[in-house]
Design a protein around this motif. Structure first.
Motif, PDB file in Angstrom:
ATOM      1  N   LYS A 464       1.974  26.948 -20.616  1.00 25.20           N
ATOM      2  CA  LYS A 464       2.818  27.007 -21.801  1.00 25.20           C
ATOM      3  C   LYS A 464       2.074  27.798 -22.860  1.00 25.20           C
ATOM      4  O   LYS A 464       1.270  27.259 -23.617  1.00 25.20           O
ATOM      5  N   SER A 466       3.320  29.296 -25.459  1.00 26.88           N
ATOM      6  CA  SER A 466       3.824  28.959 -26.784  1.00 26.88           C
ATOM      7  C   SER A 466       5.121  28.191 -26.598  1.00 26.88           C
ATOM      8  O   SER A 466       5.532  27.888 -25.477  1.00 26.88           O
ATOM      9  N   ASP A 467       5.760  27.881 -27.710  1.00 26.99           N
ATOM     10  CA  ASP A 467       7.057  27.211 -27.629  1.00 26.99           C
ATOM     11  C   ASP A 467       8.132  28.114 -27.039  1.00 26.99           C
ATOM     12  O   ASP A 467       9.195  27.631 -26.633  1.00 26.99           O
ATOM     13  N   ASP A 468       7.850  29.416 -26.939  1.00 29.14           N
ATOM     14  CA  ASP A 468       8.844  30.366 -26.443  1.00 29.14           C
ATOM     15  C   ASP A 468       8.636  30.754 -24.983  1.00 29.14           C
ATOM     16  O   ASP A 468       9.443  31.497 -24.424  1.00 29.14           O
ATOM     17  N   PHE A 469       7.557  30.274 -24.347  1.00 34.05           N
ATOM     18  CA  PHE A 469       7.299  30.653 -22.960  1.00 34.05           C
ATOM     19  C   PHE A 469       6.681  29.470 -22.219  1.00 34.05           C
ATOM     20  O   PHE A 469       5.682  28.909 -22.662  1.00 34.05           O
ATOM     21  N   ILE A 502      12.121  31.041 -21.016  1.00 38.60           N
ATOM     22  CA  ILE A 502      11.645  32.031 -21.977  1.00 38.60           C
ATOM     23  C   ILE A 502      12.662  32.152 -23.113  1.00 38.60           C
ATOM     24  O   ILE A 502      13.841  32.403 -22.860  1.00 38.60           O
ATOM     25  N   HIS A 503      12.193  31.949 -24.332  1.00 38.37           N
ATOM     26  CA  HIS A 503      13.016  32.174 -25.526  1.00 38.37           C
ATOM     27  C   HIS A 503      12.644  33.552 -26.069  1.00 38.37           C
ATOM     28  O   HIS A 503      11.659  33.705 -26.795  1.00 38.37           O
ATOM     29  N   THR A 505      14.347  35.582 -28.158  1.00 40.87           N
ATOM     30  CA  THR A 505      14.557  35.531 -29.602  1.00 40.87           C
ATOM     31  C   THR A 505      15.122  34.164 -29.946  1.00 40.87           C
ATOM     32  O   THR A 505      15.315  33.313 -29.079  1.00 40.87           O
ATOM     33  N   ASP A 506      15.393  33.953 -31.210  1.00 43.67           N
ATOM     34  CA  ASP A 506      16.012  32.692 -31.610  1.00 43.67           C
ATOM     35  C   ASP A 506      17.410  32.543 -31.031  1.00 43.67           C
ATOM     36  O   ASP A 506      17.915  31.422 -30.901  1.00 43.67           O
ATOM     37  N   SER A 509      17.916  33.159 -24.737  1.00 49.57           N
ATOM     38  CA  SER A 509      17.011  32.404 -23.880  1.00 49.57           C
ATOM     39  C   SER A 509      17.403  32.635 -22.422  1.00 49.57           C
ATOM     40  O   SER A 509      18.591  32.759 -22.106  1.00 49.57           O
TER      41      SER A 509
END
Length: 595
Positions: A464, A466-469, A502-503, A505-506, A509
């Protein structure tokens, strides 16, 4: 005339002024003695370079004489040291600080002479702002294979005192290439949760239904006229729980009680009722824990040929020791079968962890045992193509040994790896059953009558960044040594699962999953050459397969979003169960609404 007199007068005045001065200068020159040549002494720090005028025996002490004679012995050369030299250029920029105009506000407040301490008023917390307007949403979608999809979740919101809500799910698919390859799943439920100062209460009631057809057949021997039988499984379930709320206090006493049960049936005559009461007590004294886990599992199973009462009583007393670098759980698992079976068992229940490298590596080991109760509902959840009058025998994990490592390889990269060896009595397995007369193409459950030995390896990895991956994976290896059966029927020896979220962008996803299952074995029977001989067992290999899926979701705004899901991207005709191929490449998508 007047100018003549003026010029004459000026000439007389000049003459009178200059004549005495010249006479005085001539007189001084006559009196001045001849200068004698004097040798210049070397200039030293102690040399006296002054001489008083008229210094002789007669006027040596005359105070009225103020005239001095200075004799220069060498030329003056001024020298400056490096320390006093200025080598910095002047800064000509204007660095006058800006002074903002000050504004004073007077307080219109009465001066109080009361020296008592007043109670402070609590500051109000600012309201929380969520990215989603609320936690209620609805999703609807369509796809090939006549796919219909729906999901809804409605709750009362973030009320810390009392929460309640309802949810519903629906998924239906129908293939056009295989006769009656249809499946429909429905689920609805309601729940509620509330808390007091000391306890938390939770309750839920749900209903789910799975409908399918027994569409499998041997393609080498296709039936002349084949009308697959319809099958469905319905479950009405409920649960309630009371737990003591956690409080950060020393020597805390905790407890919990949970009651859950269900009513299950299929499209024919199979039924199962279950009621389970569980609870635990735990007393904490510094780093020492003592407690008891207990459960009462009551079940009844009914089919056209039997009616069973298969129940279990479990008691698990334990002691726990926990320090900065270690954790030890020592206890016993006492199990008692009653009803159709009646046997007592005593198993160890021991776990230990040792910190090898702080925050990065832990060594753990576990020794345990238990009784795995045979359940019609559990069998149907794993294989929806089971037949009727399933033979029910409880499996016994006599001794399970596990040792492994877990921790972090790097920030955000966690892992867990272990090796194990299990000894199981009456290991349950599915085998195809194509010899029945009423319902064809179903599966039965058989058991390895002795003690089966299973050794293997489990590995997990989670990265992990980050919170986006987030990237995760799990691999499983199994090796079976059977006691009475030829092969571990329909039990894969290798399995790999992996996925990522994966995020980008906001708003955007994506997600992806990969499943690879190794080959398995099933069996069929053919008639022997002689009627007195037993049927001939034929071992059939079911090839391994890979299933790759992915999805995407895009938020149009705070309330609306669109999504898509693709399954079996490789379009493989994989079979989890013999003669029951899965759906090929399928895709569906839709829209979501938050409110």
């Amino acid at each position: 005339m007047k100018f003549k007199y003026i010029y004459a007068l000026l000439t007389l005045v000049i003459v009178c002024y200059l004549v005495p001065v010249n006479a005085q200068n001539k007189k001084d020159k006559k009196k001045a003695p001849a200068k004698k040549e004097v040798k210049k002494p070397a200039a030293t720090a102690a040399t006296d370079t002054t001489k008083k005028a008229g210094a002789n025996k007669n006027d040596q002490n005359n105070p009225d004489n103020l005239t001095e004679e200075i004799i220069v012995t060498t030329a003056y050369k001024p020298v400056l040291a490096d320390a006093v030299k200025i080598r910095i250029n002047p800064d000509l920029s204007d660095k006058t600080p800006f002074k903002a105009p000050l504004t004073y506000v007077t307080l219109d407040k009465r001066l109080e002479r009361n020296t008592d301490i007043h109670q402070l008023e609590a500051m109000k917390m600012p309201p929380e702002v969520d990215s989603v307007p609320s936690n209620n949403y609805v999703k609807l979608g369509l796809g090939n294979y006549k796919t219909t999809y729906g999901e809804a979740y409605i709750a009362n919101g973030k009320d810390e005192q009392f929460q309640y809500g309802v949810f519903a799910k629906h998924l239906a698919q129908s293939s056009t290439s295989i006769n009656k390859q249809n499946e429909i799943k429905d689920e609805v439920g309601v729940f509620g949760r509330t808390t007091t100062d000391d306890n938390a209460f939770f309750g839920q009631i749900g209903y789910n239904r799975l409908g399918t057809y027994l569409y499998g057949f041997d393609p080498a021997n296709p039936p002349g006229t084949f009308n697959p039988a319809a099958q469905h499984f319905s479950t009405l379930s409920g649960e309630g729980e009371i737990t003591k709320r956690f409080k950060d206090t020393t020597n805390e006493f905790t407890y919990a009680v949970k009651l859950n049960g269900y009513l299950w049936n299929d499209a024919f005559q199979a039924k199962e009722n279950n009621l389970v009461l569980t609870g635990f007590l735990n007393e904490t004294i510094d780093q020492f824990y003592a407690g008891l886990n207990a459960s009462l599992d009551l079940s009844t199973q009914n089919d056209s040929l039997y009616s069973y009462n298969n129940s279990l009583l479990r008691l698990n007393p334990y002691l726990k020791f926990q320090g900065d670098f270690y954790k030890i759980d020592a206890g016993l698992n006492l199990v008692r079968e009653f009803g159709q079976f009646s046997s007592p068992y005593i198993f160890p229940a021991v776990k230990a962890e040792l910190q090898v490298i702080p925050k990065y590596l832990r060594l753990f080991a576990e020794v345990k045992g238990d009784v795995d109760k045979a359940s019609l509902r559990d069998f149907a959840d794993e294989n929806p193509f089971i037949g009727q009058n399933i033979n029910l025998i409880n499996s016994v994990d006599r001794l399970d040994l596990t040792i492994g490592l877990k921790g972090m390889l790097a920030p955000g990269l966690g892992f867990k790896a272990d090796i194990f060896r299990n000894s199981v009595k009456n290991l349950a397995m599915f085998v195809s059953n194509f010899n029945t007369t009423d319902i064809n193409n179903t599966f039965q459950v058989i058991y390895d009558g002795g003690n089966s030995r299973i050794t293997g390896f489990n590995g997990e990895l989670d990265f992990k960044a980050s919170d986006d991956f987030d990237l995760f994976g799990r691999v499983e290896f199994r090796d079976y040594v059977m006691a009475t059966q030829t092969e571990p029927w329909n039990l894969p020896k290798f399995k790999l699962t992996a996925g990522t979220v994966i995020h980008i962008t906001d708003q955007l996803s994506i997600n992806a999953t990969l499943l690879y299952r190794g080959s398995t074995f099933d069996r069929t029977f053919t008639a022997p050459a002689l009627l007195t001989d037993p049927p001939v067992e034929n071992i059939i290999t079911i090839k391994g397969f890979a299933d790759l899926s992915g999805g995407v979701e895009y938020k149009l705004n705070d309330r609306f979003s669109i999504f898509g899901q693709v399954n079996n991207i490789l379009n493989t005709t994989n079979q989890v169960w013999l003669y029951y191929p899965n759906y090929g490449f399928n895709i569906f998508g839709g829209v979501g609404f938050h409110f």
